[in-house]
Write a protein that holds these residues in place. Structure first.
Motif, PDB file in Angstrom:
ATOM      1  N   PRO A   8      22.968  54.891   6.473  1.00  0.00           N
ATOM      2  CA  PRO A   8      22.505  54.701   7.856  1.00  0.00           C
ATOM      3  C   PRO A   8      21.853  55.937   8.461  1.00  0.00           C
ATOM      4  CG  PRO A   8      24.906  54.881   7.768  1.00  0.00           C
ATOM      5  CD  PRO A   8      24.430  54.756   6.358  1.00  0.00           C
ATOM      6  N   VAL A   9      22.081  57.118   7.870  1.00  0.00           N
ATOM      7  CA  VAL A   9      21.455  58.337   8.406  1.00  0.00           C
ATOM      8  C   VAL A   9      19.947  58.334   8.220  1.00  0.00           C
ATOM      9  CG1 VAL A   9      23.506  59.775   8.174  1.00  0.00           C
ATOM     10  CG2 VAL A   9      21.910  59.586   6.251  1.00  0.00           C
ATOM     11  N   VAL A  10      19.418  57.461   7.365  1.00  0.00           N
ATOM     12  CA  VAL A  10      17.965  57.362   7.200  1.00  0.00           C
ATOM     13  C   VAL A  10      17.455  55.981   7.621  1.00  0.00           C
ATOM     14  CG1 VAL A  10      17.862  59.115   5.401  1.00  0.00           C
ATOM     15  CG2 VAL A  10      18.197  56.715   4.737  1.00  0.00           C
ATOM     16  N   ALA A  11      18.300  55.240   8.352  1.00  0.00           N
ATOM     17  CA  ALA A  11      17.946  53.868   8.727  1.00  0.00           C
ATOM     18  C   ALA A  11      17.028  53.787   9.936  1.00  0.00           C
ATOM     19  CB  ALA A  11      19.214  53.056   8.981  1.00  0.00           C
ATOM     20  N   ASP A  12      16.686  54.931  10.540  1.00  0.00           N
ATOM     21  CA  ASP A  12      15.755  54.892  11.661  1.00  0.00           C
ATOM     22  C   ASP A  12      14.396  54.337  11.256  1.00  0.00           C
ATOM     23  OD1 ASP A  12      15.551  57.225  10.076  1.00  0.00           O
ATOM     24  OD2 ASP A  12      14.429  58.258  11.649  1.00  0.00           O
ATOM     25  N   ILE A  13      14.094  54.338   9.965  1.00  0.00           N
ATOM     26  CA  ILE A  13      12.824  53.793   9.482  1.00  0.00           C
ATOM     27  C   ILE A  13      12.705  52.310   9.808  1.00  0.00           C
ATOM     28  CG2 ILE A  13      13.621  53.141   7.155  1.00  0.00           C
ATOM     29  CD1 ILE A  13      10.978  54.366   6.087  1.00  0.00           C
ATOM     30  N   LEU A  14      13.854  51.629   9.964  1.00  0.00           N
ATOM     31  CA  LEU A  14      13.848  50.196  10.260  1.00  0.00           C
ATOM     32  C   LEU A  14      13.556  49.908  11.730  1.00  0.00           C
ATOM     33  CD1 LEU A  14      17.098  49.226   8.284  1.00  0.00           C
ATOM     34  CD2 LEU A  14      14.736  48.911   7.510  1.00  0.00           C
ATOM     35  N   ALA A  15      13.755  50.892  12.588  1.00  0.00           N
ATOM     36  CA  ALA A  15      13.640  50.662  14.028  1.00  0.00           C
ATOM     37  C   ALA A  15      12.214  50.318  14.463  1.00  0.00           C
ATOM     38  CB  ALA A  15      14.119  51.903  14.787  1.00  0.00           C
ATOM     39  N   HIS A  16      11.227  50.680  13.646  1.00  0.00           N
ATOM     40  CA  HIS A  16       9.828  50.422  14.000  1.00  0.00           C
ATOM     41  C   HIS A  16       9.438  48.957  13.789  1.00  0.00           C
ATOM     42  CE1 HIS A  16       9.333  54.728  14.385  1.00  0.00           C
ATOM     43  NE2 HIS A  16       9.812  54.893  13.166  1.00  0.00           N
ATOM     44  N   THR A  17      10.310  48.172  13.154  1.00  0.00           N
ATOM     45  CA  THR A  17      10.013  46.762  12.889  1.00  0.00           C
ATOM     46  C   THR A  17      11.182  45.910  13.376  1.00  0.00           C
ATOM     47  OG1 THR A  17      10.835  47.140  10.623  1.00  0.00           O
ATOM     48  CG2 THR A  17       8.432  47.119  10.951  1.00  0.00           C
ATOM     49  N   PRO A  18      11.282  45.695  14.698  1.00  0.00           N
ATOM     50  CA  PRO A  18      12.417  44.932  15.244  1.00  0.00           C
ATOM     51  C   PRO A  18      12.526  43.516  14.684  1.00  0.00           C
ATOM     52  CG  PRO A  18      10.735  45.354  16.921  1.00  0.00           C
ATOM     53  CD  PRO A  18      10.407  46.213  15.761  1.00  0.00           C
TER      54      PRO A  18
ATOM     55  N   LEU B 268       8.882  57.627  -7.373  1.00  0.00           N
ATOM     56  CA  LEU B 268       8.152  58.099  -6.202  1.00  0.00           C
ATOM     57  C   LEU B 268       8.815  59.330  -5.606  1.00  0.00           C
ATOM     58  CD1 LEU B 268       7.480  54.749  -4.311  1.00  0.00           C
ATOM     59  CD2 LEU B 268       5.742  56.237  -5.290  1.00  0.00           C
ATOM     60  N   ARG B 269       7.987  60.279  -5.140  1.00  0.00           N
ATOM     61  CA  ARG B 269       8.514  61.379  -4.341  1.00  0.00           C
ATOM     62  C   ARG B 269       8.926  60.834  -2.980  1.00  0.00           C
ATOM     63  NH1 ARG B 269       3.835  65.705  -4.333  1.00  0.00           N
ATOM     64  NH2 ARG B 269       2.738  63.809  -3.676  1.00  0.00           N
ATOM     65  N   GLN B 270       9.871  61.506  -2.345  1.00  0.00           N
ATOM     66  CA  GLN B 270      10.439  60.961  -1.126  1.00  0.00           C
ATOM     67  C   GLN B 270       9.386  60.738  -0.040  1.00  0.00           C
ATOM     68  OE1 GLN B 270      13.331  63.339   0.933  1.00  0.00           O
ATOM     69  NE2 GLN B 270      14.126  61.606   2.082  1.00  0.00           N
ATOM     70  N   ALA B 271       8.481  61.684   0.162  1.00  0.00           N
ATOM     71  CA  ALA B 271       7.466  61.527   1.210  1.00  0.00           C
ATOM     72  C   ALA B 271       6.562  60.338   0.916  1.00  0.00           C
ATOM     73  CB  ALA B 271       6.645  62.805   1.346  1.00  0.00           C
ATOM     74  N   ASP B 272       6.163  60.181  -0.335  1.00  0.00           N
ATOM     75  CA  ASP B 272       5.326  59.038  -0.707  1.00  0.00           C
ATOM     76  C   ASP B 272       6.100  57.735  -0.544  1.00  0.00           C
ATOM     77  OD1 ASP B 272       3.225  60.743  -1.409  1.00  0.00           O
ATOM     78  OD2 ASP B 272       3.983  60.985  -3.447  1.00  0.00           O
ATOM     79  N   ALA B 273       7.379  57.770  -0.910  1.00  0.00           N
ATOM     80  CA  ALA B 273       8.214  56.575  -0.790  1.00  0.00           C
ATOM     81  C   ALA B 273       8.356  56.151   0.667  1.00  0.00           C
ATOM     82  CB  ALA B 273       9.585  56.840  -1.403  1.00  0.00           C
TER      83      ALA B 273
ATOM     84  N   ASP C  74      11.960  43.021  -5.773  1.00  0.00           N
ATOM     85  CA  ASP C  74      12.951  43.564  -6.698  1.00  0.00           C
ATOM     86  C   ASP C  74      12.435  44.772  -7.473  1.00  0.00           C
ATOM     87  OD1 ASP C  74      14.969  41.773  -6.072  1.00  0.00           O
ATOM     88  OD2 ASP C  74      14.511  40.390  -7.698  1.00  0.00           O
ATOM     89  N   SER C  75      11.168  45.046  -7.374  1.00  0.00           N
ATOM     90  CA  SER C  75      10.594  46.174  -8.118  1.00  0.00           C
ATOM     91  C   SER C  75       9.916  47.155  -7.158  1.00  0.00           C
ATOM     92  CB  SER C  75       9.617  45.675  -9.189  1.00  0.00           C
ATOM     93  OG  SER C  75       8.637  44.807  -8.624  1.00  0.00           O
ATOM     94  N   THR C  76       8.731  46.837  -6.691  1.00  0.00           N
ATOM     95  CA  THR C  76       7.954  47.768  -5.872  1.00  0.00           C
ATOM     96  C   THR C  76       8.675  48.133  -4.575  1.00  0.00           C
ATOM     97  OG1 THR C  76       5.924  46.855  -6.796  1.00  0.00           O
ATOM     98  CG2 THR C  76       5.727  48.145  -4.780  1.00  0.00           C
ATOM     99  N   LEU C  77       9.093  47.129  -3.817  1.00  0.00           N
ATOM    100  CA  LEU C  77       9.796  47.402  -2.563  1.00  0.00           C
ATOM    101  C   LEU C  77      11.107  48.136  -2.835  1.00  0.00           C
ATOM    102  CD1 LEU C  77      10.313  47.071   0.493  1.00  0.00           C
ATOM    103  CD2 LEU C  77      11.278  44.804  -0.021  1.00  0.00           C
TER     104      LEU C  77
ATOM    105  N   TYR D  38       7.299  52.633   2.073  1.00  0.00           N
ATOM    106  CA  TYR D  38       8.366  51.802   2.656  1.00  0.00           C
ATOM    107  C   TYR D  38       7.974  51.340   4.060  1.00  0.00           C
ATOM    108  CZ  TYR D  38      13.355  50.520   3.362  1.00  0.00           C
ATOM    109  OH  TYR D  38      14.548  49.864   3.576  1.00  0.00           O
ATOM    110  N   LYS D  39       7.440  52.234   4.871  1.00  0.00           N
ATOM    111  CA  LYS D  39       6.999  51.863   6.215  1.00  0.00           C
ATOM    112  C   LYS D  39       5.937  50.769   6.166  1.00  0.00           C
ATOM    113  CE  LYS D  39       7.911  56.397   8.283  1.00  0.00           C
ATOM    114  NZ  LYS D  39       7.295  57.656   8.788  1.00  0.00           N
ATOM    115  N   SER D  40       4.991  50.898   5.239  1.00  0.00           N
ATOM    116  CA  SER D  40       3.944  49.883   5.112  1.00  0.00           C
ATOM    117  C   SER D  40       4.535  48.541   4.700  1.00  0.00           C
ATOM    118  CB  SER D  40       2.900  50.330   4.080  1.00  0.00           C
ATOM    119  OG  SER D  40       2.160  51.443   4.558  1.00  0.00           O
ATOM    120  N   TYR D  41       5.460  48.568   3.756  1.00  0.00           N
ATOM    121  CA  TYR D  41       6.066  47.323   3.284  1.00  0.00           C
ATOM    122  C   TYR D  41       6.887  46.661   4.392  1.00  0.00           C
ATOM    123  CZ  TYR D  41       4.825  49.183  -1.325  1.00  0.00           C
ATOM    124  OH  TYR D  41       4.158  49.697  -2.402  1.00  0.00           O
ATOM    125  N   LEU D  42       7.575  47.456   5.198  1.00  0.00           N
ATOM    126  CA  LEU D  42       8.334  46.890   6.307  1.00  0.00           C
ATOM    127  C   LEU D  42       7.410  46.216   7.314  1.00  0.00           C
ATOM    128  CD1 LEU D  42      10.923  49.772   6.843  1.00  0.00           C
ATOM    129  CD2 LEU D  42      11.431  47.447   6.060  1.00  0.00           C
TER     130      LEU D  42
END
Length: 317
Positions: free
Chosen positions: A195-205, A145-150, A99-102, A154-158
């Motif tokens: 959904p235009v930025v949801a490709d980040i989810l595709a790396h974690t089926p 967070l800046r977008q690149a850092d976020a 609810d906070s960091t993620l 986000y990828k690590s948390y996923l």
């Protein structure tokens, strides 16, 4: 018992968390859609200052913050539990992180230029500006967070969430718990609202498969309602007595040297700095309760979780 009234709006991630818990517990509820930005006069008549989304109303009792609402729903409908043994302490800890960091990493990614443009594509330019200004006012001195850092975070948390799903359908076992509902809602926003930025989810089926299981839970039985009727219900009701409300713990725990009966304010630690003022009538290990009166809504008890909120005595002028 009076009806459950959820004050929310469709795009609110934390509202999606509560809507799914209502579905998991197969509860009926009334839906009052509130504005996503200020002004919110009907909301403030009930909360007294708190303006984050969602909040839940039961008669003349107002429950603020999704963490507290989750506890209330657990007490109201203990089965199926969102705090199953033996991992409820771990589940609460993961939920607080989610609810906070993620959440903030996900939303910084979601609402970057590309995601924000998608969200407001069919709205006039002033709508996007008004939303941005409103959220800046809510952020105060909070570091974002800046977008690149976020995106990197986000990828690590996923990946971490995916690791938890290697050999089980939900984050801590065979059934969903509060950790699942809290981790799901910012990812839901990515998938459904931007959904235009949801490709980040595709790396974690495995995460996508878990999200499908969470979405299938549903949202319970919802009835459309309106703010004027909700305020009228509050005005016609009496708040539940301390110790007999939907919050089990009533033992006074003093950490501030502020006695019960004092005039106080309660404010979120970071996001949403608007204070709610009233008489402190409960301060337990888990929550605060203020008594206040509104010209439209009458006598109210407004409840807050202890974690994440600041209690201060009002100094007489």
């Amino acid at each position: 018992m009076a009806d459950l009234i959820l004050h929310h709006y469709p795009n609110s991630p934390f509202s999606e968390k509560i809507r799914l818990i209502l579905g998991y517990k197969k509860l009926a509820w009334k839906s009052v859609v509130i504005p996503s930005i200020m002004p919110k006069p009907d909301m403030l008549a009930l909360t007294g200052g708190y303006r984050k989304t969602p909040f839940m109303q039961v008669g003349a009792d107002i429950y603020c913050d999704s963490a507290l609402i989750s506890d209330v729903l657990e007490h109201l409908q203990p089965t199926p539990s969102i705090y199953p043994e033996p991992s409820k302490g771990l589940a609460r800890t993961i939920a607080q992180w989610a609810d906070s960091t993620l959440f903030w990493a996900a939303m910084a990614h979601n609402l970057g230029p590309k995601g924000a443009a998608h969200m407001f594509a069919s709205a006039p330019p002033e709508a996007a500006r008004a939303f941005s200004d409103d959220r800046k006012a809510m952020s105060g001195a909070m570091t974002r967070l800046r977008q690149a850092d976020a995106a990197a975070a986000y990828k690590s948390y996923l990946r971490r969430l995916s690791d938890m799903l290697d050999d089980q359908p939900f984050l801590l076992g065979q059934v969903p718990c509060i950790a699942d509902f809290s981790a799901y809602h910012p990812l839901w926003f990515t998938q459904v609202r931007t959904p235009v930025v949801a490709d980040i989810l595709a790396h974690t089926p495995a995460v996508l498969e878990w999200m499908a299981r969470m979405s299938a839970i549903g949202q319970g039985t919802m009835e459309k309602f309106d703010a004027a009727s909700a305020i009228a219900i509050a005005a016609a009701a009496q708040p539940m007595a301390v110790g007999h409300s939907l919050l089990l713990d009533s033992t006074f725990q003093d950490e501030h040297g502020i006695p019960l009966g004092s005039r106080v304010t309660i404010t979120a630690e970071s996001f949403g700095p608007e204070p709610t003022e009233g008489e402190l009538i409960a301060a337990t290990r888990m929550h605060y309760t203020l008594s206040r009166t509104d010209g439209r809504a009458g006598a109210l008890h407004v409840h807050f979780p202890r974690i994440g909120y600041v209690l201060k005595a009002v100094v007489p002028a």
